[in-house]
Design a protein around this motif. Sequence first.
Motif, PDB file in Angstrom:
ATOM      1  N   THR A 340      -6.708 -16.690  20.521  1.00 30.44           N
ATOM      2  CA  THR A 340      -7.805 -17.002  19.600  1.00 30.44           C
ATOM      3  C   THR A 340      -8.038 -15.777  18.724  1.00 30.44           C
ATOM      4  N   VAL A 341      -7.973 -15.977  17.420  1.00 22.59           N
ATOM      5  CA  VAL A 341      -7.995 -14.850  16.476  1.00 22.59           C
ATOM      6  C   VAL A 341      -9.382 -14.726  15.841  1.00 22.59           C
ATOM      7  N   HIS A 342      -9.887 -13.498  15.816  1.00 22.32           N
ATOM      8  CA  HIS A 342     -11.164 -13.208  15.155  1.00 22.32           C
ATOM      9  C   HIS A 342     -10.899 -12.132  14.099  1.00 22.32           C
ATOM     10  N   LEU A 343     -11.109 -12.441  12.861  1.00 23.13           N
ATOM     11  CA  LEU A 343     -10.936 -11.464  11.776  1.00 23.13           C
ATOM     12  C   LEU A 343     -12.312 -11.176  11.183  1.00 23.13           C
ATOM     13  N   TYR A 344     -12.577  -9.898  10.918  1.00 19.33           N
ATOM     14  CA  TYR A 344     -13.944  -9.509  10.566  1.00 19.33           C
ATOM     15  C   TYR A 344     -14.242  -9.575   9.066  1.00 19.33           C
ATOM     16  N   GLY A 345     -13.220  -9.886   8.255  1.00 15.15           N
ATOM     17  CA  GLY A 345     -13.475 -10.005   6.820  1.00 15.15           C
ATOM     18  C   GLY A 345     -13.707  -8.666   6.141  1.00 15.15           C
ATOM     19  N   LYS A 346     -13.139  -7.603   6.719  1.00 16.30           N
ATOM     20  CA  LYS A 346     -13.298  -6.281   6.099  1.00 16.30           C
ATOM     21  C   LYS A 346     -12.236  -6.085   5.020  1.00 16.30           C
ATOM     22  N   GLY A 347     -12.491  -5.165   4.097  1.00 19.77           N
ATOM     23  CA  GLY A 347     -11.557  -4.906   3.002  1.00 19.77           C
ATOM     24  C   GLY A 347     -10.338  -4.127   3.459  1.00 19.77           C
ATOM     25  N   ALA A 348     -10.272  -2.876   3.055  1.00 23.94           N
ATOM     26  CA  ALA A 348      -9.057  -2.076   3.272  1.00 23.94           C
ATOM     27  C   ALA A 348      -8.852  -1.740   4.752  1.00 23.94           C
ATOM     28  N   PRO A 349      -7.610  -1.917   5.257  1.00 32.92           N
ATOM     29  CA  PRO A 349      -7.334  -1.588   6.660  1.00 32.92           C
ATOM     30  C   PRO A 349      -7.058  -0.095   6.854  1.00 32.92           C
ATOM     31  N   ARG A 350      -8.095   0.709   6.838  1.00 32.42           N
ATOM     32  CA  ARG A 350      -7.895   2.159   7.031  1.00 32.42           C
ATOM     33  C   ARG A 350      -7.495   2.447   8.475  1.00 32.42           C
ATOM     34  N   PRO A 351      -6.753   3.566   8.703  1.00 30.43           N
ATOM     35  CA  PRO A 351      -6.375   3.907  10.084  1.00 30.43           C
ATOM     36  C   PRO A 351      -7.625   4.023  10.963  1.00 30.43           C
ATOM     37  N   GLY A 352      -7.577   3.437  12.131  1.00 28.10           N
ATOM     38  CA  GLY A 352      -8.697   3.543  13.070  1.00 28.10           C
ATOM     39  C   GLY A 352      -9.801   2.521  12.825  1.00 28.10           C
ATOM     40  N   ARG A 353      -9.719   1.772  11.728  1.00 29.00           N
ATOM     41  CA  ARG A 353     -10.792   0.814  11.416  1.00 29.00           C
ATOM     42  C   ARG A 353     -10.577  -0.477  12.209  1.00 29.00           C
ATOM     43  N   LYS A 354     -11.621  -0.944  12.878  1.00 28.06           N
ATOM     44  CA  LYS A 354     -11.508  -2.189  13.647  1.00 28.06           C
ATOM     45  C   LYS A 354     -11.604  -3.367  12.691  1.00 28.06           C
ATOM     46  N   MET A 355     -10.494  -4.104  12.568  1.00 33.78           N
ATOM     47  CA  MET A 355     -10.391  -5.167  11.566  1.00 33.78           C
ATOM     48  C   MET A 355     -10.539  -6.568  12.161  1.00 33.78           C
ATOM     49  N   GLY A 356     -10.316  -6.691  13.458  1.00 31.49           N
ATOM     50  CA  GLY A 356     -10.409  -7.990  14.113  1.00 31.49           C
ATOM     51  C   GLY A 356     -10.008  -7.836  15.572  1.00 31.49           C
ATOM     52  N   HIS A 357      -9.992  -8.934  16.289  1.00 33.57           N
ATOM     53  CA  HIS A 357      -9.479  -8.886  17.660  1.00 33.57           C
ATOM     54  C   HIS A 357      -8.943 -10.259  18.040  1.00 33.57           C
ATOM     55  N   VAL A 358      -8.180 -10.263  19.124  1.00 34.19           N
ATOM     56  CA  VAL A 358      -7.572 -11.504  19.619  1.00 34.19           C
ATOM     57  C   VAL A 358      -7.913 -11.624  21.092  1.00 34.19           C
ATOM     58  N   THR A 359      -8.301 -12.819  21.514  1.00 32.82           N
ATOM     59  CA  THR A 359      -8.504 -13.026  22.952  1.00 32.82           C
ATOM     60  C   THR A 359      -7.455 -14.004  23.464  1.00 32.82           C
ATOM     61  N   GLU A 360      -6.992 -13.758  24.676  1.00 37.49           N
ATOM     62  CA  GLU A 360      -6.033 -14.647  25.336  1.00 37.49           C
ATOM     63  C   GLU A 360      -6.526 -14.901  26.750  1.00 37.49           C
ATOM     64  N   VAL A 361      -6.667 -16.172  27.078  1.00 35.88           N
ATOM     65  CA  VAL A 361      -7.184 -16.551  28.389  1.00 35.88           C
ATOM     66  C   VAL A 361      -6.072 -17.226  29.172  1.00 35.88           C
ATOM     67  N   LYS A 362      -5.799 -16.658  30.346  1.00 32.70           N
ATOM     68  CA  LYS A 362      -4.832 -17.313  31.233  1.00 32.70           C
ATOM     69  C   LYS A 362      -5.645 -18.129  32.230  1.00 32.70           C
TER      70      LYS A 362
END
Length: 367
Positions: A340-362
Motif C-alpha cells: 500500500t503506497v502513501h505519497l505525501y505530495g511534496k515537491g522536490a525530492p531532496r536527500p533525506g526528505r521523507k517523501m512517502g512510505h509503503v506498508t506491506e502486511v503479511k
Amino acid sequence: MTSSSRVTLKPGDTIGILGGGQLGRMLALAAARLGLKTQVFSPDPDSPAFDVVKNATCAEYADVEALELFASDVDVITYEFENIPSSTAMILAARRPVLPDPKVLETTQDRFAEKNFITKLGIATARYADVSSAQGLKAAIAQIGLPAVLKTRRFGYDGKGQVVVREGADPEAVWADLETRSAILEAFVPFEREISVVAARSASGEVVCYDVTENEHRDHILKFSHAPARISDDLAAQARAIAEKIATALDYVGVLAVEMFVVPGKDGLALLVNEIAPRVHNSGHWTLDGASVSQFEQHVRAIAGWPLAHPVRHGDVTMTNLIGDDILDYGKWLTRPGATVHLYGKGAPRPGRKMGHVTEVKAPQAK
Ligand code: AMP
C-alpha cells in the motif's frame, strides 16, 4: 477556556492542527473519516497538509493576529511537531484547549530536561551529562567516557544536531562544529536493536499501546519499521509499561511515541529510553494499513474526547520509508503485490526528505 478543559467534539466540529507536514496531512485524513473537519496552520505555502483540508492558515507562528483568528475557527488544537514556540502555544491555549497540553513541550523540547524527567521516573537511559562549553565537553567526556554522542539540547531530528565523539577527537573542534550553546553528551549505546512504542492516552487516563515496533535507520533516518518487534513477550511488556508510565506522568492526551534501545543487561536484555516524541510518529505509520485503527485516528479520538480504539493488528507488517530519490521508484511500489503506497505530495525530492512510505502486511497463515 484553558488547555486543561475537557473536550468532547461532535461530528462536524473542527480540529486545528499546527504544522503542515505529512503527519498533519495524515491526521487530517483520519479526522475526515470520522466526520471531523480540520484547519491546518503552517508558515509554508507548500505544506502537504494544505492539500487535504478545506481551511488553511498560512502564517508565521509568531503572527498573533493569525493565531487568534485560527483559534476562533477551531474547537480544539493539536500539533504534528514538537518545536512549537512556547509563546505560540500560550496564545492558543488561552483561547482554545490545546492537546496534548503544551506543558509537555517544556520537557520534550529539551533533551536534558527530557532525560532528567525519564530518570526521575526510575526508567533507564544512556548515561548523559549537560554540556555548555568546550571545557564542559572535556569534563563530560571524563565522566561519560568515549565513544559518546554529543547532541544539541533543542531542535535535533533525524540525526541533525548530533555527532559521535570518538577516542582522539579534539573537544574544542567538536564543540565548535556543533554550533550550539547547550548540548548533552550521551554514552554511545551498543544496542542490539531499536524499538518504539506508540501509545495513546485519553483524558480519563486510559492508555492503549500498539504492538512494539522494531526500527531500522539509515544515515540516522528511519528506513524500515517492523511490527511486531522481534523481542520476547516479556521485553515487549516492559516496553509498553515504560510508555504507559511516561504518558501517565506527563498527564498526556493523544498519541506519543517512546523510542528505546534494546541492550544486553545483567540478566538478559534490557531497555534504555532514547527519546519521547509528543506526537504521532513515523514508526507508527504501519498502523495505517496494518491495524484496524491507525495511530492518526487514535490521536484524533483522544483529543476529541472520544473512546480510544483497541486496535487489532492484521498480520506481520513492514513499513518502508521513501526518502529523497526513493520516490522516483513509486511506479515499482504501485505494482508490488500486497503493497500500500502513501505519497505525501511534496515537491522536490531532496536527500533525506521523507517523501512517502509503503506498508506491506503479511496476513497470518490460516491454522
Ligand atoms: P535521536 O535523534 O536521538 O533519535 O537519534 C537518532 C538515531 O541515532 C537513533 O535512532 C540511533 O540510531 C542513533 N543514536 C542516538 N543516540 C545514540 C546513542 N547514545 N548511542 C548509539 N546510537 C545512538
